[in-house]
Scaffold this motif. Structure first.
Motif, PDB file in Angstrom:
ATOM      1  N   GLU A 121      -3.382  11.010   7.690  1.00  0.00           N
ATOM      2  CA  GLU A 121      -2.130  11.834   7.795  1.00  0.00           C
ATOM      3  C   GLU A 121      -0.157  11.860   8.542  1.00  0.00           C
ATOM      4  O   GLU A 121      -0.090  12.826   7.760  1.00  0.00           O
ATOM      5  CB  GLU A 121      -2.494  12.520   9.983  1.00  0.00           C
ATOM      6  CG  GLU A 121      -3.956  13.328   9.518  1.00  0.00           C
ATOM      7  CD  GLU A 121      -4.624  13.210  10.651  1.00  0.00           C
ATOM      8  OE1 GLU A 121      -3.837  13.080  11.567  1.00  0.00           O
ATOM      9  OE2 GLU A 121      -5.671  13.803  11.472  1.00  0.00           O
ATOM     10  N   GLN A 122      -0.725  10.196   8.232  1.00  0.00           N
ATOM     11  CA  GLN A 122       0.719  10.129   8.825  1.00  0.00           C
ATOM     12  C   GLN A 122       1.207  10.248   7.043  1.00  0.00           C
ATOM     13  O   GLN A 122       2.755  10.417   7.286  1.00  0.00           O
ATOM     14  CB  GLN A 122       1.405   9.120   9.348  1.00  0.00           C
ATOM     15  CG  GLN A 122       2.087   8.705   9.551  1.00  0.00           C
ATOM     16  CD  GLN A 122       2.593   7.059  10.520  1.00  0.00           C
ATOM     17  OE1 GLN A 122       1.786   6.603  10.496  1.00  0.00           O
ATOM     18  NE2 GLN A 122       3.524   6.686  10.628  1.00  0.00           N
ATOM     19  N   VAL A 123       0.579   9.676   6.347  1.00  0.00           N
ATOM     20  CA  VAL A 123       1.116   9.701   5.393  1.00  0.00           C
ATOM     21  C   VAL A 123       1.619  11.093   4.315  1.00  0.00           C
ATOM     22  O   VAL A 123       2.484  11.083   3.710  1.00  0.00           O
ATOM     23  CB  VAL A 123       0.576   8.606   3.751  1.00  0.00           C
ATOM     24  CG1 VAL A 123       0.156   8.754   2.547  1.00  0.00           C
ATOM     25  CG2 VAL A 123       0.602   6.754   4.547  1.00  0.00           C
ATOM     26  N   SER A 133      -6.739   9.075  -1.388  1.00  0.00           N
ATOM     27  CA  SER A 133      -8.356   9.595  -0.906  1.00  0.00           C
ATOM     28  C   SER A 133      -7.996   8.466  -1.918  1.00  0.00           C
ATOM     29  O   SER A 133      -9.440   7.655  -2.331  1.00  0.00           O
ATOM     30  CB  SER A 133      -8.769  10.639  -2.249  1.00  0.00           C
ATOM     31  OG  SER A 133      -8.425  10.947  -3.336  1.00  0.00           O
ATOM     32  N   GLY A 134      -7.191   7.896  -2.691  1.00  0.00           N
ATOM     33  CA  GLY A 134      -7.335   6.135  -3.562  1.00  0.00           C
ATOM     34  C   GLY A 134      -7.149   5.087  -2.303  1.00  0.00           C
ATOM     35  O   GLY A 134      -7.446   4.215  -3.726  1.00  0.00           O
ATOM     36  N   LEU A 135      -6.938   5.476  -1.681  1.00  0.00           N
ATOM     37  CA  LEU A 135      -6.917   4.519  -0.640  1.00  0.00           C
ATOM     38  C   LEU A 135      -7.414   4.606   0.461  1.00  0.00           C
ATOM     39  O   LEU A 135      -7.310   4.783   1.894  1.00  0.00           O
ATOM     40  CB  LEU A 135      -5.236   4.304  -0.511  1.00  0.00           C
ATOM     41  CG  LEU A 135      -3.773   4.793  -0.725  1.00  0.00           C
ATOM     42  CD1 LEU A 135      -2.114   4.738  -0.225  1.00  0.00           C
ATOM     43  CD2 LEU A 135      -3.542   3.231  -1.892  1.00  0.00           C
ATOM     44  N   PRO A 136      -8.586   3.781   0.644  1.00  0.00           N
ATOM     45  CA  PRO A 136     -10.091   4.133   1.667  1.00  0.00           C
ATOM     46  C   PRO A 136      -9.904   3.707   2.561  1.00  0.00           C
ATOM     47  O   PRO A 136     -10.494   3.710   3.570  1.00  0.00           O
ATOM     48  CB  PRO A 136     -11.061   4.224   0.578  1.00  0.00           C
ATOM     49  CG  PRO A 136     -10.977   2.671  -0.449  1.00  0.00           C
ATOM     50  CD  PRO A 136      -9.242   3.714  -0.539  1.00  0.00           C
ATOM     51  N   TRP A 137      -8.563   2.569   2.395  1.00  0.00           N
ATOM     52  CA  TRP A 137      -8.810   1.417   3.341  1.00  0.00           C
ATOM     53  C   TRP A 137      -7.927   2.213   4.565  1.00  0.00           C
ATOM     54  O   TRP A 137      -7.679   2.197   6.185  1.00  0.00           O
ATOM     55  CB  TRP A 137      -8.078   0.258   3.179  1.00  0.00           C
ATOM     56  CG  TRP A 137      -7.176   0.295   2.172  1.00  0.00           C
ATOM     57  CD1 TRP A 137      -6.765   0.366   1.455  1.00  0.00           C
ATOM     58  CD2 TRP A 137      -6.045   0.605   2.679  1.00  0.00           C
ATOM     59  NE1 TRP A 137      -5.663   0.478   0.766  1.00  0.00           N
ATOM     60  CE2 TRP A 137      -4.820   0.424   1.941  1.00  0.00           C
ATOM     61  CE3 TRP A 137      -4.846   0.287   4.233  1.00  0.00           C
ATOM     62  CZ2 TRP A 137      -3.461   1.040   1.794  1.00  0.00           C
ATOM     63  CZ3 TRP A 137      -3.661   1.106   4.292  1.00  0.00           C
ATOM     64  CH2 TRP A 137      -2.772   1.066   2.994  1.00  0.00           C
ATOM     65  N   MET A 138      -7.284   3.136   4.505  1.00  0.00           N
ATOM     66  CA  MET A 138      -6.682   3.731   5.349  1.00  0.00           C
ATOM     67  C   MET A 138      -7.084   4.533   6.632  1.00  0.00           C
ATOM     68  O   MET A 138      -8.719   4.952   6.395  1.00  0.00           O
ATOM     69  CB  MET A 138      -5.532   4.615   4.473  1.00  0.00           C
ATOM     70  CG  MET A 138      -4.202   4.124   4.151  1.00  0.00           C
ATOM     71  SD  MET A 138      -2.791   5.444   4.238  1.00  0.00           S
ATOM     72  CE  MET A 138      -3.550   6.578   3.060  1.00  0.00           C
ATOM     73  N   THR A 139      -6.756   4.643   7.855  1.00  0.00           N
ATOM     74  CA  THR A 139      -7.315   5.669   8.578  1.00  0.00           C
ATOM     75  C   THR A 139      -7.120   7.173   8.872  1.00  0.00           C
ATOM     76  O   THR A 139      -6.057   6.826   8.147  1.00  0.00           O
ATOM     77  CB  THR A 139      -6.670   4.953  10.412  1.00  0.00           C
ATOM     78  OG1 THR A 139      -5.888   5.064  10.750  1.00  0.00           O
ATOM     79  CG2 THR A 139      -7.173   3.242  10.392  1.00  0.00           C
ATOM     80  N   THR A 140      -8.072   7.460   9.327  1.00  0.00           N
ATOM     81  CA  THR A 140      -7.659   9.289   9.167  1.00  0.00           C
ATOM     82  C   THR A 140      -5.752   9.220   9.910  1.00  0.00           C
ATOM     83  O   THR A 140      -5.640  10.323   8.988  1.00  0.00           O
ATOM     84  CB  THR A 140      -8.794   9.946  10.130  1.00  0.00           C
ATOM     85  OG1 THR A 140     -10.150   9.365  10.619  1.00  0.00           O
ATOM     86  CG2 THR A 140      -8.343  11.333  10.103  1.00  0.00           C
TER      87      THR A 140
END
Length: 121
Positions: free
Chosen positions: A54-56, A43-50
């Protein structure tokens, strides 16, 4: 099998079941805690895709559970060493006590035997 033996057998099965359930609940708790941490991270990394989130999350959970497992294994090994040392210590003390009692009994019977021989002469 008598009732008391059956009762003890059921008690043993019950405690094993309780241990299994407790282990499952602890594992589930560790998983949920790791999941919450991963969600906060993502949630602290808003630039990531869904898909990336999920992978992270999946990778973080695997790492966290692996670290928890290693910590528990290390803790179990430490406890085992402590219990083995305590067991050996108790065993030595018990052996010393038995040897002392055996010596006292032997000395007592020798003394009684000597006194009886003196009386019968």
């Amino acid at each position: 099998m008598s009732k008391s033996r059956r009762g003890r057998a059921y008690a043993g099965q019950g405690s094993a079941l309780v241990g299994e359930v407790e282990g499952y609940l602890k594992a589930k708790t560790y998983y949920l805690e790791a999941r919450e941490e991963a969600d906060r991270l993502c949630s602290g990394l808003p630039w990531m895709t869904t898909a990336q989130a999920e992978q992270v999350t999946r990778h973080y959970i695997e790492l966290r559970i692996g670290l928890t497992r290693q910590t528990l294994i290390h803790h179990i090994d430490d406890l085992r060493e402590q219990y083995e040392a305590r067991y050996q210590n108790l065993r030595r003390h018990l052996l010393r006590r038995h040897a002392a009692v055996a010596c006292a009994v032997l000395a007592g019977t020798t003394g009684i035997n000597a006194a009886a021989c003196q009386l019968w002469r």
